[in-house]
Design a protein around this motif. Sequence first.
Motif, PDB file in Angstrom:
ATOM      1  N   UNK A 250       0.855  -1.193   0.000  1.00  0.00           N
ATOM      2  CA  UNK A 250       0.000   0.000   0.000  1.00  0.00           C
ATOM      3  C   UNK A 250       0.886   1.236   0.000  1.00  0.00           C
ATOM      4  N   UNK A 251       0.563   2.183  -0.874  1.00  0.00           N
ATOM      5  CA  UNK A 251       1.432   3.319  -1.108  1.00  0.00           C
ATOM      6  C   UNK A 251       1.809   4.081   0.147  1.00  0.00           C
ATOM      7  N   UNK A 252       0.847   4.305   1.034  1.00  0.00           N
ATOM      8  CA  UNK A 252       1.141   5.087   2.231  1.00  0.00           C
ATOM      9  C   UNK A 252       2.123   4.360   3.136  1.00  0.00           C
ATOM     10  N   UNK A 253       2.091   3.034   3.124  1.00  0.00           N
ATOM     11  CA  UNK A 253       3.048   2.265   3.930  1.00  0.00           C
ATOM     12  C   UNK A 253       4.436   2.316   3.303  1.00  0.00           C
ATOM     13  N   UNK A 254       4.502   2.126   1.984  1.00  0.00           N
ATOM     14  CA  UNK A 254       5.803   2.199   1.309  1.00  0.00           C
ATOM     15  C   UNK A 254       6.439   3.571   1.502  1.00  0.00           C
ATOM     16  N   UNK A 255       5.640   4.611   1.473  1.00  0.00           N
ATOM     17  CA  UNK A 255       6.182   5.958   1.662  1.00  0.00           C
ATOM     18  C   UNK A 255       6.738   6.143   3.070  1.00  0.00           C
ATOM     19  N   UNK A 256       6.148   5.451   4.040  1.00  0.00           N
ATOM     20  CA  UNK A 256       6.608   5.585   5.425  1.00  0.00           C
ATOM     21  C   UNK A 256       7.856   4.760   5.710  1.00  0.00           C
ATOM     22  N   UNK A 257       8.150   3.782   4.867  1.00  0.00           N
ATOM     23  CA  UNK A 257       9.253   2.860   5.135  1.00  0.00           C
ATOM     24  C   UNK A 257      10.590   3.445   4.689  1.00  0.00           C
ATOM     25  N   UNK A 258      11.666   3.181   5.440  1.00  0.00           N
ATOM     26  CA  UNK A 258      12.992   3.628   5.016  1.00  0.00           C
ATOM     27  C   UNK A 258      13.512   2.763   3.880  1.00  0.00           C
ATOM     28  N   UNK A 268      17.326  11.186  -4.041  1.00  0.00           N
ATOM     29  CA  UNK A 268      16.892  12.456  -4.609  1.00  0.00           C
ATOM     30  C   UNK A 268      18.087  13.401  -4.669  1.00  0.00           C
ATOM     31  N   UNK A 269      18.770  13.555  -3.523  1.00  0.00           N
ATOM     32  CA  UNK A 269      19.986  14.366  -3.459  1.00  0.00           C
ATOM     33  C   UNK A 269      20.892  13.791  -2.386  1.00  0.00           C
ATOM     34  N   UNK A 270      22.219  13.942  -2.598  1.00  0.00           N
ATOM     35  CA  UNK A 270      23.206  13.398  -1.665  1.00  0.00           C
ATOM     36  C   UNK A 270      24.204  14.484  -1.285  1.00  0.00           C
ATOM     37  N   UNK A 271      24.421  14.640   0.024  1.00  0.00           N
ATOM     38  CA  UNK A 271      25.508  15.449   0.561  1.00  0.00           C
ATOM     39  C   UNK A 271      26.439  14.501   1.321  1.00  0.00           C
ATOM     40  N   UNK A 272      27.533  14.993   1.784  1.00  0.00           N
ATOM     41  CA  UNK A 272      28.462  14.122   2.489  1.00  0.00           C
ATOM     42  C   UNK A 272      27.913  13.649   3.836  1.00  0.00           C
ATOM     43  N   UNK A 273      26.991  14.381   4.417  1.00  0.00           N
ATOM     44  CA  UNK A 273      26.504  14.004   5.740  1.00  0.00           C
ATOM     45  C   UNK A 273      25.054  13.518   5.750  1.00  0.00           C
ATOM     46  N   UNK A 277      15.684  10.892  -0.458  1.00  0.00           N
ATOM     47  CA  UNK A 277      15.428   9.712  -1.273  1.00  0.00           C
ATOM     48  C   UNK A 277      14.369   9.963  -2.348  1.00  0.00           C
ATOM     49  N   UNK A 278      14.466   9.169  -3.391  1.00  0.00           N
ATOM     50  CA  UNK A 278      13.521   9.249  -4.496  1.00  0.00           C
ATOM     51  C   UNK A 278      12.133   8.803  -4.030  1.00  0.00           C
ATOM     52  N   UNK A 279      11.093   9.227  -4.728  1.00  0.00           N
ATOM     53  CA  UNK A 279       9.753   8.742  -4.401  1.00  0.00           C
ATOM     54  C   UNK A 279       9.667   7.230  -4.650  1.00  0.00           C
TER      55      UNK A 279
END
Length: 420
Positions: A250-258, A268-273, A277-279
């Motif tokens: 279920x989409x809302x669960x996948x969105x909540x998961x790491x 989505x974007x990466x910094x050194x620290x 994450x992408x959708x």
Amino acid sequence: MTQTSFDVERIRKDFPVLSRELPGGRPLVYLDSGNSSQKPTQVIETMREHLALHYSNVGRAMHALGAESTEAYESARDKIAAFVGAPSRDEVVFTKNASEALNLVAYSFGNPANTDDRFRLGPGDEIVISEMEHHSNIVPWQLLAQRTGATLRWFGVTDEGRLDLSGLDDLVTERTKIISIAHQSNVLGTVNPVADVLARARQAGALVMLDASQSVPHHPVDVAALGVDFVAFTGHKMVGPSGIGVLWGRGELLEAMPPFLGGGEMIEAVWMDRSTYAPIPHKFEAGTPPIVEAIGLGAAVDYLSGVGMAAVEAHERELAAYGLDALRELPGLRLIGPDSLEMRGGTLAFTLDGIHPHDVGQILDDAFGVAVRVGHHCARPLHLRFGIPATTRASFYLYNTTGEIDALVRGLHHVQKVFA
């Protein structure tokens, strides 16, 4: 029993391996689709063509091949979403198999990176599975219990090979965080009563996951109609290639998961620290994915949809009925699983008195070209429950015939004579 209008002989022509001869001129009788199915020309050629003419990495290139490869890969996701009735294509996550899909969900529970209360897990919380599970739906939850201090509990199995629901209310309580069970057993053939388990889970506030590796290839499956939270299945059992599986959630669960894995494409974007994450679904698809395998699974879905899953189910029901009747004539044969067609698929596991399944499988192959599976089928706890080390398993699919079941029975009679 006569065949219905289902044209199995036409279907068999689509599977090149079914026309080959084994050493000694034996025709191949393939009754091991519960382990891995054979592949039709349509799948083989789709994958060959993509490798030969269109291959490039996906989502990374501005050139023509990159665009073609990405379109084919994402088109496969669309096909699979439609095939299982997913409300959104973004709820379909490509994994390398069902095992990875199950591990992905198990990883999210008790993970400090997940702040959603539904995934909080620790001492006093409980995970519920069943005694009939494939190891892929046992070990990830054992590891989760070890990591978090949660308690692992399970449904028993009746003597008839059914899920024992007699203690459902005591087993599934407000302490239960997730229930993960097989939709259909890979040994017993039992189709489990999902609605009954789900109703109790909702009362208790628990999430529900299904291992549908043995159901999606054989029955019409609609994840929205099932009403569960997660479903895992795999490509190689549904006339597709190995190396590709699916997690629907279920989409809302996948969105909540790491994320489960980190790397390219899931960011989505990466910094050194830190990173963002992408959708979904790409958050769960780190690195170069199994591109050609996903496209092959899309072709497999096209093939099965063309045949019609209701027709596949009806054909296998005929085979199961024929097989159950045929095996009853063998003295000393003990069927492990339901002895009727009610809530069961075309998988028949059995023992023969005084004969080890490994000997049964070897003789069937050497003398008759009949390919069956022997062992505990990655379901050792189930075999322990029935007091046996192993079974012989014949599993049917859309390309099998009643004549092949007759060949199996002739072979089993021969096995018994050898050991008489």
